[in-house]
Design a protein around this motif. Structure first.
Motif: not given
Lengths: 624, 316
Positions: A404-406, A408, A417-420, A423, A433, A533
């Motif tokens: 997980i790098e981002k 919210k 709300e995750l961004k890996t 993906n 993250g 990131n």
């Protein structure tokens, strides 16, 4: 664990087998073990047969499964300075700077094509002396040297190639040179070098076409020493035990570097003997271990390294699988805790030639900081610990596939709300993250300024265990790519806040020591593995970085690798690096009277002295 | 030209905190100068001196102390009355040692009920001290705060681990005062004040317990921490450090070697009780000079001496 290590099966063991990190989970398929109960295993995991390798004693033949997520993560590690377009821009900018400063002078190694006279009864010079005399006549070298391996090679080579050969040599000045390789025919266009950055956690490398400086292959790998400890102190301690130093040296050269070199050569379709230049940058401890030098005195007061400047070495002495005569150069270190990676960073970032006051922050397992411009350079190091790279965080992982790098977090229902990376389904959380998570939890009021999870909030994402330790669930098991929920706990938050406190307080102590204020800094360059990131605004919100305008920040990627590359392609850059290293003033924080005070006050979100974070507080008050 | 003493003015001042109820309430703080600097400005109220009593018989206390209280010490209510009548301290500190999970482990309800009886039996304000077990103190103070509603006591202490519940129950719900305890570090003291503040507790309802040590046991650290806290509060007008300070001196001084070693063990040191008093008095004198607005003492003799000292410093 010992069994796995002796069979060379990779287990990620940042804590060096002390049972404190919980990362060496294995699944027992057959047999049983004696295992101490450990809080890193949930009851559900225990029921499924998971054990911790480090806390288990084998009492009979057993079969275990290494969970794929852990074993593979290392091979897919995302290394800064290798892919992103952001990095291309940084690269172009650096090259422009170095060119402008007139530091592009060509590499230490040259190739020359020689057409020698064929010997006759009248021209009976011996083979080697024939080469020497030809070089003197055509190139003006009065002193030409070579090693034994060259002599062993030339009699047949000369005759097989009709006395038309290419020599690879290392000129020193205009009259002296040392031949390190001979080949038949004209191979002057095939001259390669390798530049690497040896990190505590990962290694990144460029294969370079030396005549034109083009990077023709890039590769990266995890540092295989990780199985002997996550941070440099653990490694140093390991090196002092029994065969530890040899094992660490083996791990970096045989298990990490050589496979990486093979990969590079394969990718670029070249022979390993064609690699005739090699440069490495890394922290002082990594350089000691790379060279197999006893490192224990680095960690003992008064913290003396065995060396800071590169000795003269050949690849064969180190056991590297490239041309055996290749000279190996390592970037000069400054002190025990500020290494050649930082020298490289200063070189490639142009800090040394800047009119503005620049702060360079390299966030790795160790945080290093350089403050200066063309007139002065101060540097210090702080042990931030492995938190920025996902270490000492219960669900932390390095920046590889599925991390997980981002993050919210919704202010109303507290859903994340995750961004890996790539993906993929989330497997863990990496440095950037964690920064986002802490900042978002803080902004949403889910944690207090000490990083403790709030009990007042009713959400399925927040829960407390029997010891009242709180956690926030980023991804439930069914949403994640692993067997269990991905969470961030009170303990993780505490570890992380200490890491960020260490960095911030190091910066502020360094500034204080010369009576400077944050507002006087013109630019902040952020380098290192936490990288790509990283959200600067979130980093300021949690008080990792000072509260100064965002446009002063710039992310410069793996500046150590870049420095390594520059000293590979240019001798003048190498000289400049040495000058930089000797010009940096090292500030020892541990003896600085105000450091501890700064550190404690920085272990708070954003800071105990909120006046230092006016923008954060202003925004905060508005939102509340 | 006549000589004119120069005066050090500060921009900040220490909050005035009242505890206890009605006409018997007492005030802490209020100064805008360093302790006893009468020549610089308003030194606020006199340092308050409280005597410590327990909710159980003080078996571990010195014989001399047990003799002073006699049978009264068997019952905290009588003990409190006795102390109030005989020694008239500024306040009484009831320490709920019996609730300690490592001791009698009394329930919060039982301990709180006793605290209520004590509060009703005396006129002087009450400080209720916990067990120093953070988990137990959380439950204990929640209950104590509830049954003592209206008494406006000081809850000693809330720490980082339990400030939320103690702050919420003690101050927000039942309107008592809370002592914020930190371990001899200006930043940690400030952080806890900020945390309580973020919880909704007003700065005026917080008193700081910034930690203590007996003299000779790292006391320099205590003194310099208090000093820095006071200078930040007054000089930099740092609102999150402008709370008065209460220091439970006796909690530390009666457990160090000088107070614990019997005459048999250390004959060259002389009378044990005198040594205990000496440790208590020197520590208390030092903390009030460094910035403490209230001290908690165990021996009535110590209280008398410290009172005399403070009065002498103020009146001259």
């Amino acid at each position: 664990m010992e069994a796995a290590q002796s069979a060379n099966i990779f287990l990620d063991v940042p804590c060096n087998g002390h049972g404190t990190c919980g990362k060496c989970k294995l699944r027992l398929i057959q047999g049983s073990v004696d295992m101490q109960k450990n809080y890193h295993l949930t009851d559900a995991e225990t029921r499924k047969g998971f054990i911790l390798a480090c806390s288990s004693k084998i009492k009979e033949n057993i079969t275990v499964e290494v969970p794929s997520s852990r074993a593979e993560s290392l091979n897919h590690m995302k290394i800064e300075g290798l892919t992103a377009t952001k990095d291309e821009a940084v690269f172009a900018k650096t090259m422009e700077l170095i060119r402008k400063k007139g530091l592009l002078s060509g590499s230490c190694v040259r190739k020359d094509y020689l057409e020698l006279d064929v010997p006759t009864l009248d021209n009976s010079l011996p083979d080697w002396e024939r080469v020497q005399s030809h070089l003197q006549k055509t190139k003006g070298y009065t002193r030409v040297f070579c090693g034994l391996s060259i002599l062993r090679k030339i009699p047949r080579l000369l005759r097989d190639s009709s006395f038309r050969i290419t020599i690879t040599h290392l000129p020193e000045g205009t009259d002296k040179t040392t031949v390190i390789n001979v080949e038949g025919e004209n191979t002057t266009s095939k001259l390669y070098g390798v530049a690497i950055d040896v990190g505590t956690t990962s290694i990144a490398a460029f294969l370079v076409d030396l005549p034109n400086g083009n990077i023709i292959a890039k590769a990266s790998a995890g540092n295989a020493q990780i199985k002997h400890g996550a941070d440099i102190i653990n490694r140093i301690v390991y090196a002092t035990k029994g065969d530890g130093l040899r094992e660490l040296n083996r791990a970096i050269i045989q298990e990490t570097l050589n496979p990486l070199l093979r990969k590079l050569c394969l990718e670029a379709q070249i022979e390993k003997d064609e690699v005739c230049a090699f440069v490495a940058a890394g922290n002082t401890t990594m350089m000691h271990l790379l060279l197999g030098v006893y490192p224990d005195f680095l960690r003992r007061e008064p913290y003396i390294p065995a060396f800071v400047t590169s000795p003269e070495m050949k690849a064969r002495e180190l056991g590297m699988e490239i041309n055996s005569e290749t000279p190996v150069y390592i970037l000069p270190s400054v002190s025990s805790y500020v290494g050649g990676d930082i020298t490289g960073g200063v070189l490639s970032s142009g800090l040394w030639s800047s009119d503005e006051k620049v702060l360079l922050l390299d966030l790795g397992t160790n945080g290093e900081i350089v403050l200066g411009n063309k007139d002065f350079m101060l540097t210090c190091a702080c042990s931030a610990g492995p938190a920025f790279e996902g270490g000492e965080i219960s669900c932390g992982m390095r920046a590889s596939e599925g991390a997980i790098e981002k993050v919210k977090i919704n202010r109303f229902d507290f859903e994340p709300e995750l961004k890996t990376i790539l993906n993929k389904k989330p497997q863990g959380i990496c440095g950037s993250g964690i920064i986002d998570t802490v900042a978002e939890l803080f902004k949403a009021g889910l944690i207090d300024s000490k990083g403790r999870i709030s009990r007042k909030i009713n959400s399925k994402r927040i829960r407390f265990d029997e010891y009242q330790i709180g956690e926030y669930v980023l991804a439930f098991a069914e949403e994640s790519g692993i067997e269990k929920d991905i969470t961030i706990t009170d303990i993780d938050l505490d570890n992380f806040i200490r890491a960020k406190g260490a960095v911030y307080s190091a910066v502020s102590t360094l500034l204080n020591s010369i009576g400077m204020d944050f507002v006087e800094i013109d630019r902040i360059l952020v380098a290192g593995g936490i990288g790509t990131n990283i959200d600067i605004l979130n980093s300021i919100t949690i008080g990792l970085f000072p509260d100064i305008p965002l446009d002063k920040y710039e992310y410069i990627g793996n500046s150590s690798l870049m420095g390594s590359y520059l000293t590979l392609i240019s001798q003048d850059a190498r000289k400049k690096a040495e000058e930089i290293a000797s010009n940096m003033t090292y500030v020892e924080l541990s003896t600085h009277p105000s450091y501890m005070n700064e550190f404690v006050s920085a272990c708070f979100l954003p800071h105990t002295d909120v006046n230092r974070f006016p923008k954060v507080m202003e925004k905060f008050l508005k939102e509340r | 030209m006549a000589f004119k003493t120069s005066v050090q003015k500060y921009t900040g001042s220490i909050n005035k905190l009242e505890f206890g109820s009605g006409e018997n309430s007492k005030a802490l703080g209020g100064e805008n100068v360093l302790p006893f600097y009468t020549f610089d400005g308003n030194i606020g109220g006199k340092p308050l001196i409280g005597l410590e009593i327990l909710d159980v018989y003080p078996e571990k206390w010195l014989d001399e102390l047990q003799q002073i209280y006699g049978d009264a010490a068997n019952n905290a209510v009588q003990w409190a009355r006795f102390v109030e009548e005989k020694f008239s301290p500024d306040f009484i500190c009831l320490r709920l040692e019996g609730a300690d999970p490592n001791g009698l482990n009394k329930s919060p309800e039982e301990a709180a009920a006793l605290a209520k009886e004590v509060a009703q039996a005396i006129k002087v304000p009450l400080v209720v001290a916990g067990t120093q077990n953070h988990d137990k103190d959380t439950k204990l103070f929640e209950k104590v705060a509830e049954v003592l509603e209206g008494c406006n006591v000081i809850l000693l202490s809330a720490v980082e681990d339990n400030y939320k519940k103690i702050g919420a129950a003690g101050v927000l719900a039942y309107r008592h005062k809370v002592a914020a305890e930190s371990s001899v570090d200006i930043n940690l003291a400030k952080q806890l004040n900020i945390l309580l503040n973020q919880l909704g507790v007003k700065n005026e309802d917080i008193v700081m317990n910034v930690g203590c040590a007996a003299v000779g046991y790292g006391f320099e650290y205590v003194a310099s921490t208090m000093d820095r806290i006071r200078l930040a509060a007054l000089g930099q007008n740092d609102k999150s450090l402008q709370m008065p300070i209460i220091t439970p001196v006796s909690f530390d001084t009666w457990s160090v070697k000088e107070s614990v070693a019997s005459v048999e063990d250390a004959p060259e040191w002389g009378s044990q009780v005198e040594r205990g008093i000496a440790m208590e008095v020197s520590t208390a004198a030092s903390v009030i000079a460094a910035g403490a607005n209230a001290v908690i003492l165990r021996h009535p003799g110590s209280a008398e001496t410290v009172r005399k000292l403070a009065d002498a410093l103020i009146n001259n």
